[in-house]
Design a protein around this motif. Structure first.
Motif, PDB file in Angstrom:
ATOM      1  N   SER A  15     -40.838  61.406  38.098  1.00 19.33           N
ATOM      2  CA  SER A  15     -42.221  61.648  38.506  1.00 19.33           C
ATOM      3  C   SER A  15     -42.995  60.332  38.438  1.00 19.33           C
ATOM      4  N   VAL A  16     -44.212  60.352  38.982  1.00 15.09           N
ATOM      5  CA  VAL A  16     -45.089  59.187  38.920  1.00 15.09           C
ATOM      6  C   VAL A  16     -45.995  59.327  37.708  1.00 15.09           C
ATOM      7  N   SER A  43     -46.746  56.140  50.452  1.00 20.24           N
ATOM      8  CA  SER A  43     -45.477  56.858  50.595  1.00 20.24           C
ATOM      9  C   SER A  43     -44.969  57.235  49.213  1.00 20.24           C
ATOM     10  N   ASP A  44     -44.045  58.172  49.172  1.00 21.39           N
ATOM     11  CA  ASP A  44     -43.523  58.627  47.893  1.00 21.39           C
ATOM     12  C   ASP A  44     -42.658  57.561  47.242  1.00 21.39           C
TER      13      ASP A  44
END
Length: 249
Positions: free
Chosen positions: A34-35, A242-243
């Motif tokens: 995850s971020v 972007s991811d």
């Protein structure tokens, strides 16, 4: 400290901010894929990098520049709908009195409905600290307000263990010099391992920055660093973002 002079200097921050945009680079949590946060990185409206912009800021303009960067980081993070926290670099020598210099930050967070607990303030070791006690007062004031704090570029600058002994931030970012080729370097591995254990003992979480190779990321993860940042996961980009990618499992 001459707070009135500082406030006068900061009044120009709106004009300075009009010429700035913010790119963001994620800090990823490899354990949960995850971020964790995004670091805000100043850019000019014509694509100028941070070094170019800061190089054009004279001493008298540093206060307004620092204020403008904080406000723009929060505004842009909110507009982009970023998950997690936003990490903001600050110039410790550009802060006169912490409470006064936080007013614009607090106002921006309120306008953007951005919780203070989702803001990290990073102090870089690459700027020479002219007043160590003043820096400690800044960090203590930020912590008391509910911000998270981080020491950036640890292992490559002026403050080092002396700062860590006097103030324990929430986060410590290992300098790229310790990260680069860590998977091939036994000495770097030992230094990183000891740093991680030391930080665990004092309640500080470590972030590895400048990660560019999957082998580096794996080695760092095996050494106990789940939070990492670098081109391997995503480059700094302007919104829409972007991811992030997670190339190791």
């Amino acid at each position: 400290m001459e707070t009135p002079a500082a406030c006068e200097a900061c009044r120009g921050s709106d004009d300075v901010g009009a010429g700035l945009v913010m790119a963001f680079q994620p800090i990823v949590d490899l354990e949960h894929e995850s971020v964790y946060a995004h670091e805000a990185l100043v850019r000019g409206t014509h694509g100028e990098g941070a070094a170019d912009i800061l190089g054009r800021v004279d001493v008298a303009g540093r206060y307004a520049f620092d204020q403008a960067c904080r406000v723009r980081a929060i505004e842009c993070a909110s507009q982009a709908g970023l998950p997690g926290m936003v990490s903001i670099n600050f110039l410790p020598n550009a802060v006169y009195e912490p409470a006064h210099c936080l007013r614009a930050t607090l106002a921006a967070a309120e306008r953007a409905s951005w919780p203070l607990s989702r803001i990290i303030f990073e102090v870089t070791e690459q700027e020479e600290i002219t007043d160590h006690r003043h820096l400690l007062a800044i960090l203590e004031a930020y912590k008391a307000r509910g911000f998270k704090t981080a020491i950036d570029d640890f292992g490559a600058g002026y403050a080092g263990l002396n700062l860590l002994a006097d103030f324990q931030p929430d986060l410590l970012k290992l300098d790229i010099g310790l990260v680069r080729n860590v998977h091939r370097d036994n000495v770097r591995q030992r230094l990183v391992a000891h740093t991680v254990r030391m930080c665990e003992d004092i309640g500080v979480e470590v972030i590895a920055e400048g990660v560019e190779e999957a082998d580096e990321a794996r080695a760092l993860f095996d050494l106990g660093i789940r939070l990492q940042q670098g081109f391997l996961f995503a480059r700094p980009t302007l919104p829409p973002l972007s991811d992030a990618v997670f190339p190791i499992r």
